[in-house]
Design an enzyme around this catalytic site. Structure first.
Site, PDB file in Angstrom:
ATOM      1  N   GLY A  43     -18.050 -34.031  75.349  1.00 10.04           N
ATOM      2  CA  GLY A  43     -17.335 -33.296  76.395  1.00 10.04           C
ATOM      3  C   GLY A  43     -17.775 -33.544  77.822  1.00 10.04           C
ATOM      4  O   GLY A  43     -16.959 -33.510  78.737  1.00 10.04           O
ATOM      5  N   ASP A  99     -20.178 -29.573  79.880  1.00  9.74           N
ATOM      6  CA  ASP A  99     -18.790 -29.344  80.288  1.00  9.74           C
ATOM      7  C   ASP A  99     -18.526 -27.856  80.492  1.00  9.74           C
ATOM      8  O   ASP A  99     -17.942 -27.438  81.481  1.00  9.74           O
ATOM      9  CB  ASP A  99     -17.815 -29.944  79.268  1.00  9.74           C
ATOM     10  CG  ASP A  99     -18.126 -29.563  77.817  1.00  9.74           C
ATOM     11  OD1 ASP A  99     -19.095 -28.808  77.563  1.00  9.74           O
ATOM     12  OD2 ASP A  99     -17.392 -30.022  76.923  1.00  9.74           O
ATOM     13  N   ASP A 102     -20.212 -21.315  76.982  1.00 14.66           N
ATOM     14  CA  ASP A 102     -19.400 -20.275  76.359  1.00 14.66           C
ATOM     15  C   ASP A 102     -20.360 -19.170  75.893  1.00 14.66           C
ATOM     16  O   ASP A 102     -20.750 -18.316  76.670  1.00 14.66           O
ATOM     17  CB  ASP A 102     -18.637 -20.948  75.214  1.00 14.66           C
ATOM     18  CG  ASP A 102     -17.544 -20.100  74.628  1.00 14.66           C
ATOM     19  OD1 ASP A 102     -16.938 -19.323  75.361  1.00 14.66           O
ATOM     20  OD2 ASP A 102     -17.288 -20.230  73.411  1.00 14.66           O
TER      21      ASP A 102
END
Ligand code: IMP
Ligand code: MG
Length: 175
Positions: A43, A99, A102
């Site tokens: 990513g 990237d 979360d």
């Protein structure tokens, strides 16, 4: 794949402008040093390359690929290293480039793991941050954008391996 479409959240020029700013900030903070960027595959490939182009102090790069264990053990925060770094990081000024953050599980585990290798310094730079979703606390020194809790793609981020190549950040909207 469920029927869906992509809506633009952060246009290309907005993303590129912010990456330029991050590059300038890092260049100031690391004056007189060599920045060793660690790109987390897959990513952060796009982000790492664009960021590296905007850093004016010397840059070296290495790549690492991790994967989370299955759902049952995920809460332990254990990540498996699929591909380790090619070079030692002992004594180097390291920035992990991600990237998106979360839950924070991947990065907090990775940071612990890499700090055991005794780098001179170890920081994190992420393009996107979803603070609402945080489960594990992790210090992040450089953040491109804080975003709402939506599933995003583009600039390296995927939905079932697709859309990494979009030059902007988009939201997946299910029809
Ligand atoms: P966490 O911070 O450990 O929960 O995991 C972060 C990883 O989850 C990222 O490196 C992405 O691969 C993936 N991820 C989290 N949110 C998104 C999203 O909105 N789009 C695409 N991938 C995401
Ligand atoms: Mg992914």
């Amino acid at each position: 794949m469920e029927k869906h479409h992509i809506e633009i959240m952060l246009p290309e020029e907005t993303v590129n402008q912010r990456i330029r700013e991050l590059g300038e900030e890092i260049s100031r903070d690391y004056e007189g040093r060599i920045v060793h960027l660690i790109c987390i595959l897959k990513g952060s490939v796009y982000f790492t390359c664009e960021l590296a182009k905007r850093i004016t102090v010397p840059v070296t790069m290495d790549f690492m690929q991790c994967s989370s264990y299955g759902a049952a053990t995920k809460s332990s925060g254990v990540v498996k290293i699929v591909k380790d770094l090619d070079e030692p990081i002992t004594g180097r000024d390291v920035i992990i480039v991600e990237d998106i953050i979360d839950s924070g599980r991947t990065l907090s585990h990775l940071k612990d793991l890499l700090s055991q290798r005794q780098p001179a310094s170890l920081k994190i730079c992420t393009l996107l941050d979803k603070p609402e979703r945080r489960v594990t606390d992790v210090d992040v020194e450089y953040v491109g954008f804080q975003i709402e809790d939506k599933f995003v793609v583009g600039y390296g981020l995927d939905y079932d391996q697709q859309y990494r190549n979009l030059p902007y950040i988009g939201v997946v909207e299910f029809d």
